[in-house]
Scaffold this active site. Structure first.
Site, PDB file in Angstrom:
ATOM      1  N   ASP A 102      -7.474  -1.717   0.007  1.00  0.00           N
ATOM      2  CA  ASP A 102      -6.550  -2.701   0.568  1.00  0.00           C
ATOM      3  C   ASP A 102      -7.354  -3.974   0.788  1.00  0.00           C
ATOM      4  O   ASP A 102      -8.381  -3.949   1.467  1.00  0.00           O
ATOM      5  CB  ASP A 102      -5.986  -2.166   1.899  1.00  0.00           C
ATOM      6  CG  ASP A 102      -4.844  -2.999   2.442  1.00  0.00           C
ATOM      7  OD1 ASP A 102      -4.890  -4.243   2.314  1.00  0.00           O
ATOM      8  OD2 ASP A 102      -3.905  -2.407   3.017  1.00  0.00           O
ATOM      9  N   ASP A 121      -9.806  -0.089   4.094  1.00  0.00           N
ATOM     10  CA  ASP A 121      -8.613  -0.699   4.685  1.00  0.00           C
ATOM     11  C   ASP A 121      -8.912  -1.038   6.140  1.00  0.00           C
ATOM     12  O   ASP A 121      -9.693  -0.343   6.797  1.00  0.00           O
ATOM     13  CB  ASP A 121      -7.479   0.352   4.620  1.00  0.00           C
ATOM     14  CG  ASP A 121      -6.078  -0.221   4.744  1.00  0.00           C
ATOM     15  OD1 ASP A 121      -5.903  -1.214   5.479  1.00  0.00           O
ATOM     16  OD2 ASP A 121      -5.159   0.353   4.120  1.00  0.00           O
ATOM     17  N   GLU A 178      -2.019  -5.258  -1.690  1.00  0.00           N
ATOM     18  CA  GLU A 178      -1.726  -6.145  -0.554  1.00  0.00           C
ATOM     19  C   GLU A 178      -2.226  -7.578  -0.728  1.00  0.00           C
ATOM     20  O   GLU A 178      -2.334  -8.323   0.254  1.00  0.00           O
ATOM     21  CB  GLU A 178      -2.240  -5.545   0.781  1.00  0.00           C
ATOM     22  CG  GLU A 178      -1.621  -4.191   1.159  1.00  0.00           C
ATOM     23  CD  GLU A 178      -0.185  -4.275   1.693  1.00  0.00           C
ATOM     24  OE1 GLU A 178       0.352  -5.403   1.842  1.00  0.00           O
ATOM     25  OE2 GLU A 178       0.413  -3.195   1.936  1.00  0.00           O
ATOM     26  N   HIS A 233       4.430   1.147   4.019  1.00  0.00           N
ATOM     27  CA  HIS A 233       3.045   0.859   3.616  1.00  0.00           C
ATOM     28  C   HIS A 233       2.038   1.272   4.701  1.00  0.00           C
ATOM     29  O   HIS A 233       0.847   1.306   4.437  1.00  0.00           O
ATOM     30  CB  HIS A 233       2.867  -0.615   3.200  1.00  0.00           C
ATOM     31  CG  HIS A 233       2.762  -1.602   4.324  1.00  0.00           C
ATOM     32  ND1 HIS A 233       2.104  -2.811   4.209  1.00  0.00           N
ATOM     33  CD2 HIS A 233       3.257  -1.561   5.587  1.00  0.00           C
ATOM     34  CE1 HIS A 233       2.180  -3.473   5.356  1.00  0.00           C
ATOM     35  NE2 HIS A 233       2.883  -2.746   6.198  1.00  0.00           N
ATOM     36  N   HIS A 287      -6.534  -0.709   8.162  1.00  0.00           N
ATOM     37  CA  HIS A 287      -5.579   0.217   8.785  1.00  0.00           C
ATOM     38  C   HIS A 287      -5.726   1.610   8.180  1.00  0.00           C
ATOM     39  O   HIS A 287      -6.126   1.751   7.021  1.00  0.00           O
ATOM     40  CB  HIS A 287      -4.143  -0.268   8.547  1.00  0.00           C
ATOM     41  CG  HIS A 287      -3.944  -1.736   8.821  1.00  0.00           C
ATOM     42  ND1 HIS A 287      -4.130  -2.705   7.859  1.00  0.00           N
ATOM     43  CD2 HIS A 287      -3.610  -2.385   9.956  1.00  0.00           C
ATOM     44  CE1 HIS A 287      -3.909  -3.901   8.385  1.00  0.00           C
ATOM     45  NE2 HIS A 287      -3.588  -3.745   9.664  1.00  0.00           N
ATOM     46  N   ASP A 321      -6.976  -6.236   2.711  1.00  0.00           N
ATOM     47  CA  ASP A 321      -7.145  -6.610   4.117  1.00  0.00           C
ATOM     48  C   ASP A 321      -8.328  -5.903   4.788  1.00  0.00           C
ATOM     49  O   ASP A 321      -8.641  -6.171   5.956  1.00  0.00           O
ATOM     50  CB  ASP A 321      -5.841  -6.456   4.916  1.00  0.00           C
ATOM     51  CG  ASP A 321      -5.447  -5.003   5.220  1.00  0.00           C
ATOM     52  OD1 ASP A 321      -6.303  -4.101   5.247  1.00  0.00           O
ATOM     53  OD2 ASP A 321      -4.231  -4.783   5.443  1.00  0.00           O
ATOM     54  N   HIS A 374       0.801  -1.225   0.000  1.00  0.00           N
ATOM     55  CA  HIS A 374       0.000   0.000   0.000  1.00  0.00           C
ATOM     56  C   HIS A 374       0.836   1.279   0.000  1.00  0.00           C
ATOM     57  O   HIS A 374       0.284   2.381  -0.129  1.00  0.00           O
ATOM     58  CB  HIS A 374      -0.994  -0.001   1.163  1.00  0.00           C
ATOM     59  CG  HIS A 374      -2.324   0.598   0.804  1.00  0.00           C
ATOM     60  ND1 HIS A 374      -3.448   0.458   1.594  1.00  0.00           N
ATOM     61  CD2 HIS A 374      -2.717   1.367  -0.251  1.00  0.00           C
ATOM     62  CE1 HIS A 374      -4.462   1.103   1.023  1.00  0.00           C
ATOM     63  NE2 HIS A 374      -4.051   1.666  -0.083  1.00  0.00           N
ATOM     64  N   ASP A 380      -3.132   3.718   7.710  1.00  0.00           N
ATOM     65  CA  ASP A 380      -1.927   3.995   6.904  1.00  0.00           C
ATOM     66  C   ASP A 380      -1.562   5.478   6.928  1.00  0.00           C
ATOM     67  O   ASP A 380      -1.139   6.053   5.908  1.00  0.00           O
ATOM     68  CB  ASP A 380      -2.126   3.530   5.448  1.00  0.00           C
ATOM     69  CG  ASP A 380      -2.277   2.017   5.332  1.00  0.00           C
ATOM     70  OD1 ASP A 380      -2.071   1.321   6.345  1.00  0.00           O
ATOM     71  OD2 ASP A 380      -2.604   1.542   4.227  1.00  0.00           O
TER      72      ASP A 380
HETATM   73 MN    MN Z   1      -3.332  -0.429   3.648  1.00  0.00          MN
END
Ligand code: MN
Length: 341
Positions: free
Chosen positions: A252, A144, A297, A161, A146, A254, A121, A148
């Site tokens: 992302d 996402d 990712e 990332h 997260h 994830d 990312h 980031d």
């Molecule tokens: Mn990310």
């Protein structure tokens, strides 16, 4: 009276044609970015080819989308690349993202919706920078687990990332030190033009930043509370309150629950369902404003079984198809006619 009615009819026609705007009117410009140095786990650099091998280009074309595949970028190996202020592979990340930014600008100038296949990312820096350089101010939807948005000085891991948003936001520039190979990089996103969806693993410094800047964020708690349809309605209402700008979707994998997409570097339990993940793409596609998409990712080496990898990659493909008009109700091409007996 008469003219009012005509106007009303016109408005209705415009609304209808918007609603039924066909995917054939879209075109995708695909850039593979096989880059993994924004984090420490090998395998994420195979993402672009895995996603292509799952039939992305054919399936986009089958649903009436024009596709130009620009192939994979190549990145120079930079040695030595010693850590800077605790951040790792800074020179490689800076140089790769400069290349990506130029590639995205070229794709936008060719008139396509840019599709960046990662890679990790950290690539969102070059992708968003290039997109903004080509079309001007953007709305960014960041899906996402997260945020980031660590700065190099707040990151626990030193992995870039986990930091791309801090380089992109105007409001954080005084908090980000100058790094080698980043002189090309200029902030280009206002914190008021950013919406997060799917957050569930946010560091204290990141949480502080989100609150300090008043960033709109739908964590998994809000997805639970409101439901994904309301989240998407509120996302667009919020972004359009100022102006309808081109949308950059940075997705992302994830963000989706690891029971569905386990083959990724930093999985976090409690994520979006497959259906919620897909709904986000369908909704953004129907706005007609989707101008660039990152899908990042996907890491085949992180799956424990072949089924893990398959489920992750095929979900990534489905999310991209959703961005280009695939509907779960079904689709057909505008020139379709039933065979005569
Ligand atoms: Mn990310």
């Amino acid at each position: 009276m008469k003219s009012a009615r005509t106007l009303q009819q016109l408005a209705l026609t415009v609304k209808r044609s918007l609603h039924h705007s066909h995917p054939a009117q879209r075109s995708a410009g695909i850039i593979g970015a096989p880059f993994s140095k924004g984090q420490s786990r090998g395998g994420v650099e195979t993402g672009p080819d895995k996603i292509r091998a799952a039939g992305l280009v054919d399936r986009l074309q089958q649903q009436g989308c024009a596709v130009k595949d620009y192939g994979n970028l190549t990145f120079e190996d930079i040695v030595p690349d010693e850590p800077v202020r605790g951040s790792r592979r800074v020179r490689a990340v800076g140089s790769a993202n400069q290349r990506l930014s130029e590639a995205v600008q070229a794709v936008k100038k060719d008139g396509h919706t840019a599709v960046m296949l990662g890679g990790d990312h950290s690539l969102a820096m070059g992708s968003i920078h290039g997109h903004a350089a080509a079309v001007g101010p953007l709305s960014v939807v960041w899906v996402d687990a997260h945020a980031d948005v660590n700065t190099p000085l707040t990151s626990y891991t030193g992995n870039l990332h986990g930091q791309p948003m801090s380089y992109l936001l105007y409001e954080l520039q005084s908090k980000v030190p100058a790094l080698p190979n980043f002189s090309w990089m200029k902030p280009c996103v206002s914190s008021q033009d950013l919406v997060y969806i799917g957050l569930r693993d946010v560091d204290p410094a990141e949480h502080h930043i989100l609150k300090l800047l008043g960033v709109k964020a739908f964590s998994m708690s809000e997805v639970d509370q409101l439901g994904v349809a309301r989240v998407m309605e509120e996302t667009c209402d919020y972004l359009w309150d100022r102006a309808k700008k081109p949308i950059h979707l940075s997705y992302d994998i994830d963000a989706i629950d690891p029971s569905v997409t386990p083959a990724t570097g930093t999985p976090v339990v409690g994520g979006l369902t497959y259906r919620e993940g897909l709904y986000i793409t369908e909704h953004l596609c129907q706005t007609g404003l989707l101008s660039a998409v990152d899908l990042v990712e996907v890491n085949a080496l992180r799956g424990r079984t072949e089924a893990d990898v398959h489920s992750t990659v095929s979900t990534a493909v489905d999310l991209l198809l959703g961005c280009f008009g695939r509907l779960r109700e079904g689709n057909h091409l505008p020139d379709y006619s039933l065979p005569e007996p």
